[in-house]
Scaffold this motif. Structure first.
Motif, PDB file in Angstrom:
ATOM      1  N   CYS A  90      -8.728   5.501   3.528  1.00 43.58           N
ATOM      2  CA  CYS A  90      -9.302   4.307   4.166  1.00 43.58           C
ATOM      3  C   CYS A  90      -9.230   4.391   5.687  1.00 43.58           C
ATOM      4  CB  CYS A  90      -8.564   3.049   3.693  1.00 43.58           C
ATOM      5  SG  CYS A  90      -8.528   2.849   1.910  1.00 43.58           S
ATOM      6  N   THR A 126       0.864  -1.183   0.000  1.00 43.16           N
ATOM      7  CA  THR A 126       0.000   0.000   0.000  1.00 43.16           C
ATOM      8  C   THR A 126       0.901   1.234   0.000  1.00 43.16           C
ATOM      9  OG1 THR A 126      -0.092   0.152   2.416  1.00 43.16           O
ATOM     10  CG2 THR A 126      -1.835  -1.129   1.345  1.00 43.16           C
ATOM     11  N   ASN A 173      -8.228   1.585  -2.422  1.00 42.06           N
ATOM     12  CA  ASN A 173      -7.720   2.840  -1.872  1.00 42.06           C
ATOM     13  C   ASN A 173      -7.879   3.986  -2.861  1.00 42.06           C
ATOM     14  OD1 ASN A 173      -5.428   2.616  -3.695  1.00 42.06           O
ATOM     15  ND2 ASN A 173      -4.607   1.081  -2.295  1.00 42.06           N
ATOM     16  N   GLN A 216      -2.592   6.970   0.009  1.00 43.56           N
ATOM     17  CA  GLN A 216      -3.719   6.239  -0.541  1.00 43.56           C
ATOM     18  C   GLN A 216      -4.604   5.589   0.509  1.00 43.56           C
ATOM     19  OE1 GLN A 216      -0.898   4.339  -3.636  1.00 43.56           O
ATOM     20  NE2 GLN A 216      -2.877   4.330  -4.665  1.00 43.56           N
ATOM     21  N   ILE A 217      -4.088   5.380   1.726  1.00 41.64           N
ATOM     22  CA  ILE A 217      -4.894   4.670   2.722  1.00 41.64           C
ATOM     23  C   ILE A 217      -4.996   5.357   4.080  1.00 41.64           C
ATOM     24  CG2 ILE A 217      -4.393   2.431   1.642  1.00 41.64           C
ATOM     25  CD1 ILE A 217      -2.575   1.830   4.092  1.00 41.64           C
TER      26      ILE A 217
END
Length: 478
Positions: free
Chosen positions: A53, A16, A429, A20-21
């Motif tokens: 996220c 990851t 994501n 993005q998360i």
């Protein structure tokens, strides 16, 4: 059913990236992507990474899913603006505490972290005040940040990556503006300067690690590069076929050799030097020596394959966002890309061509013979999943993975020293300029409730991890 067993000790993982998360909690200051997202028309639906996220809050739940699937390796990135909110020290202790908690949680679950220092989320202040990667000051700030990370996390982190895909950060960030910070450069000077500074940042961060930390911490450090394979477009005309073969080789050198040649050979590819002239920066003798051998392994992100044709006129390249670019970086490369109508495509529109993966791995092995082997740090597929039920039954993603893993196995059998594979990505994501419209994850994320739901691909990958073996099923053959 045929089984493909991988070498003993092969490392399997998922990956990851921070922006993005994680979301913006924990004292993270704005980065270039926050500003990019707020510029109208840059990101699908005006999406942003403010919450993403919410991994910052839910990381223990996410690590439990990893542990339950039997994951042993996990690639994450640290957000520079969470450690250096203003682009420089002192370090933000709330951010340090978050990553300490995450790293400890992973280790308690039996999962080895591989940490990327820079995955595109440059502190906004460095871009606004200094021009980001156009200015060597950013290299100096990056080195200060890297040293803090080595000091605070290196007692537990034994695998480091300096930069993720500097090609994207340079070309898409400073060439055609498709990614943050959204700059353009018709003559590619900004592109080559940004890439040059990231290479120097990589080499000098590695120097710091090796001189000050490696003996005590006993880790490895490298850089990860992205590249599609480019296959010469078939032609019945011998001269055209020859030119296309040269164009295909030139494309791989422009996209991968641009960064890999300095790291393994000490300087840019000769073909780039010849075509770009003084627009391509020069390394000093000391910088060449510092760069050569500056990666303990070859990090590779790979997703797709294209046909290549020679283009003696202005360069033409259809980007992943559908825009056509001419001149500049593409004109220097002088390659026209295309696809075969018979090739299936992912939800990103990227051709699914597993054999291109095998060819690229063998090309890397032949050109660089990386002493620490090749680590595939990203590979995966976006699948159209408008509902959670469709996401859970993601056979198309399994088909993609099976095809690419089979060809990776074939490359190993043919002599490619591949030692690790990280599936992209662990969970759905923020997919950069696509916002939340594309899903790559092994775990479905409901962006309204943040509920995580494992997909069929996670269960399938879990079996690969536990057996170190790919089992081919006829109904999933590609």
């Amino acid at each position: 059913m045929k089984a493909y067993r991988f070498p003993e000790g092969f490392n399997w993982g998922t990956a990851t990236a921070s922006y993005q998360i994680e979301g913006g909690k924990g004292g993270r200051a704005p980065c270039i992507w926050d500003a990019f997202c707020k510029t109208e028309g840059r990101v699908v639906n005006g999406d942003n990474g403010d919450l993403a996220c919410d991994h910052f809050t839910l990381y223990k739940e996410d690590v439990k899913i990893m542990k339950d699937m039997g994951l042993k390796n996990y690639r994450l990135s640290i957000a520079m603006p969470r450690i250096f909110p203003g682009g420089q020290g002192p370090a933000n202790e709330e951010g340090i505490a978050f990553y300490n908690g995450l790293i400890d949680c992973l280790l308690d679950a039996g999962i080895t972290p591989c940490v990327t220092l820079y995955h595109w989320d440059l502190p906004l202040e460095l871009e606004m005040e200094h021009g980001g990667w156009q200015n060597y000051i950013t290299v100096e700030r990056f080195l200060e940040y890297a040293e803090v990370c080595f000091e605070r996390f290196g007692d537990r982190v034994k695998s480091w990556l300096t930069f993720n895909e500097p090609w994207c950060a340079a070309v898409l960030g400073y060439g055609n503006g498709e990614m943050a910070p959204g700059c353009t450069s018709s003559d590619a000077v900004k592109v080559y300067r940004a890439g040059h500074h990231m290479l120097l940042g990589h080499a000098r961060a590695v120097e710091i690690y090796r001189k000050k930390f490696r003996t005590a911490q006993n880790g490895v450090i490298g850089v990860t590069l992205n590249c599609n394979w480019t296959e010469p477009k078939p032609s019945d005309d011998p001269e055209t076929a020859k030119l296309n073969a040269e164009a295909a080789e030139r494309s791989v050198l422009w996209n991968l050799g641009w960064f890999a040649d300095p790291v393994y050979k000490g300087d840019y590819p000769e073909v780039m030097r010849n075509r770009c002239g003084d627009r391509l920066p020069e390394f000093t003798a000391d910088e060449k020596a510092l760069l050569k051998g500056s990666s303990d392994f070859f990090g590779l992100n790979h997703y797709s394959t294209d046909y290549a044709e020679d283009d003696s006129g202005p360069g033409h390249y259809v980007s992943h966002w559908g825009t056509v670019n001419t001149g500049g970086f593409w004109g220097d490369m002088a390659v026209r890309g295309s696809t075969d109508p018979s090739w299936a495509k992912t939800d990103m529109g990227w051709p699914i061509v597993p054999w291109g993966f095998r060819k690229l791995l063998l090309w890397i092995q032949a050109r660089y013979s990386p002493e620490g082997g090749i680590q595939v740090t990203e590979n995966g597929a976006a699948v159209n999943e408008p509902t959670v039920d469709l996401a859970v039954d993601d056979k198309a993603r399994i088909v993609y993975y099976e095809g690419y893993l089979k060809e990776m196995h074939a490359a190993i059998q043919l002599g490619a020293d591949v030692r690790a594979y990280y599936a992209w990505s662990f969970m759905d994501n923020f997919e950069w300029a696509y916002g939340y419209s594309k899903r790559f994850g092994l775990v479905h994320v409901d962006y309204n409730t943040m509920k995580r739901t494992p997909k069929s691909s996670l269960k399938w990958f879990s079996k690969v991890l536990s057996t170190n073996t790919l089992e081919r099923r006829l109904w999933l053959d590609v």
